[in-house]
Design a protein around this motif. Structure first.
Motif, mmCIF file in Angstrom:
data_model
loop_
_atom_site.group_PDB
_atom_site.id
_atom_site.type_symbol
_atom_site.label_atom_id
_atom_site.label_comp_id
_atom_site.label_asym_id
_atom_site.label_seq_id
_atom_site.Cartn_x
_atom_site.Cartn_y
_atom_site.Cartn_z
ATOM 1 N N ASN A 90 0.314 -1.385 -0.119
ATOM 2 C CA ASN A 90 0.200 -0.019 -0.103
ATOM 3 C C ASN A 90 0.971 1.191 -0.083
ATOM 4 N N ILE A 91 0.417 2.471 -0.815
ATOM 5 C CA ILE A 91 1.267 3.683 -0.370
ATOM 6 C C ILE A 91 0.491 4.243 0.370
ATOM 7 N N LYS A 92 0.572 4.639 1.503
ATOM 8 C CA LYS A 92 0.042 6.416 2.451
ATOM 9 C C LYS A 92 1.396 7.290 2.126
ATOM 10 N N TRP A 147 -2.652 -1.746 -11.778
ATOM 11 C CA TRP A 147 -3.134 -0.452 -10.982
ATOM 12 C C TRP A 147 -4.576 -1.062 -10.731
ATOM 13 N N VAL A 148 -4.949 -1.808 -12.430
ATOM 14 C CA VAL A 148 -6.333 -2.333 -12.110
ATOM 15 C C VAL A 148 -7.303 -2.926 -11.088
ATOM 16 N N GLY A 149 -8.049 -2.922 -10.333
ATOM 17 C CA GLY A 149 -8.484 -2.978 -9.311
ATOM 18 C C GLY A 149 -7.754 -2.575 -7.452
ATOM 19 N N THR A 150 -6.907 -1.596 -7.620
ATOM 20 C CA THR A 150 -6.205 -1.237 -6.538
ATOM 21 C C THR A 150 -7.644 -0.395 -5.914
ATOM 22 N N THR A 151 -7.444 0.280 -4.499
ATOM 23 C CA THR A 151 -8.599 1.641 -4.415
ATOM 24 C C THR A 151 -7.338 2.982 -4.067
ATOM 25 N N HIS A 176 -2.997 4.760 -1.770
ATOM 26 C CA HIS A 176 -3.481 3.632 -2.629
ATOM 27 C C HIS A 176 -3.354 2.355 -2.412
ATOM 28 N N ASP A 177 -4.032 1.398 -2.442
ATOM 29 C CA ASP A 177 -4.408 0.527 -1.285
ATOM 30 C C ASP A 177 -4.623 -0.688 -2.325
ATOM 31 N N GLU A 220 5.298 -5.381 -3.983
ATOM 32 C CA GLU A 220 6.468 -4.300 -4.570
ATOM 33 C C GLU A 220 7.801 -4.304 -5.565
ATOM 34 N N THR A 221 6.985 -3.735 -6.731
ATOM 35 C CA THR A 221 7.352 -3.815 -8.359
ATOM 36 C C THR A 221 7.993 -2.161 -8.346
ATOM 37 N N ASP A 222 8.685 -2.161 -9.718
ATOM 38 C CA ASP A 222 9.373 -0.969 -10.007
ATOM 39 C C ASP A 222 8.486 0.178 -10.354
ATOM 40 N N MET A 223 7.173 -0.753 -10.694
ATOM 41 C CA MET A 223 5.874 1.146 -10.504
ATOM 42 C C MET A 223 5.043 1.112 -9.379
ATOM 43 N N TYR A 224 4.889 0.067 -8.537
ATOM 44 C CA TYR A 224 5.039 0.437 -7.244
ATOM 45 C C TYR A 224 5.693 1.647 -6.716
#
Length: 160
Positions: free
Chosen positions: A23-25, A99-103, A122-123, A128-132
């Protein structure tokens, strides 16, 4: 969430574990009333000032709003919650597969001196990929852009 609990049986040993998603906070203190932040997150005009300058679709609950990043790519977000001056939630329906399915959620509180606190999340990232990592960095920049807009300044949205 029970859908993420896995069970394995080995002879007489049963192992249960829960898959933890990334998750991104971000926590942002904003010198503006909650209504200014809410307006910047829930109107096309507001969103175009801080995230991307091309926003299409409808901004009502249950509808999908599209955020364009170049001529051939956009992120489609279904609006799943609107609680005036308090909370906004989206679910990504279209975009990069990661991104698809994330909130995405924006929770707004007001502290005792009248300033606002924005809790952004962004949950639901699968890993945890490079995109993340890239998105963690960019969301931080866009939260600063949102803060500037809410406080009456200029944002730094993506330019199409």
């Amino acid at each position: 969430d029970a859908s993420h609990i896995q069970t394995f049986n080995y002879s007489r040993l049963t192992i249960h574990y829960k898959l933890i998603m990334a998750n991104i906070k971000h926590l942002v203190h904003i010198n503006a009333p909650a209504s200014k932040i809410y307006e910047a997150i829930t109107t096309k005009e507001g969103l175009q000032k801080w995230w991307t300058d091309k926003v299409t679709g409808e901004t009502d609950h249950g509808n999908t709003i599209n955020f364009h990043f170049g001529p051939d790519y956009y992120k489609g977000m279904k609006i799943t919650a609107l609680d005036e001056d308090r909370q906004v939630k989206w679910q990504c329906m279209v975009g990069d597969p990661e991104w698809v399915g994330t909130t995405i959620s924006f929770d707004i509180d007001v502290n005792k001196d009248g300033k606002s606190i924005l809790r952004f999340a962004h949950d639901g990232w699968q890993e945890e990929t490079d995109m993340y990592g890239q998105c963690t960095y960019h969301w931080g920049r866009y939260m600063e852009s949102l803060k500037n807009v809410a406080e009456g300044g200029d944002g730094t949205p993506h330019k199409n």
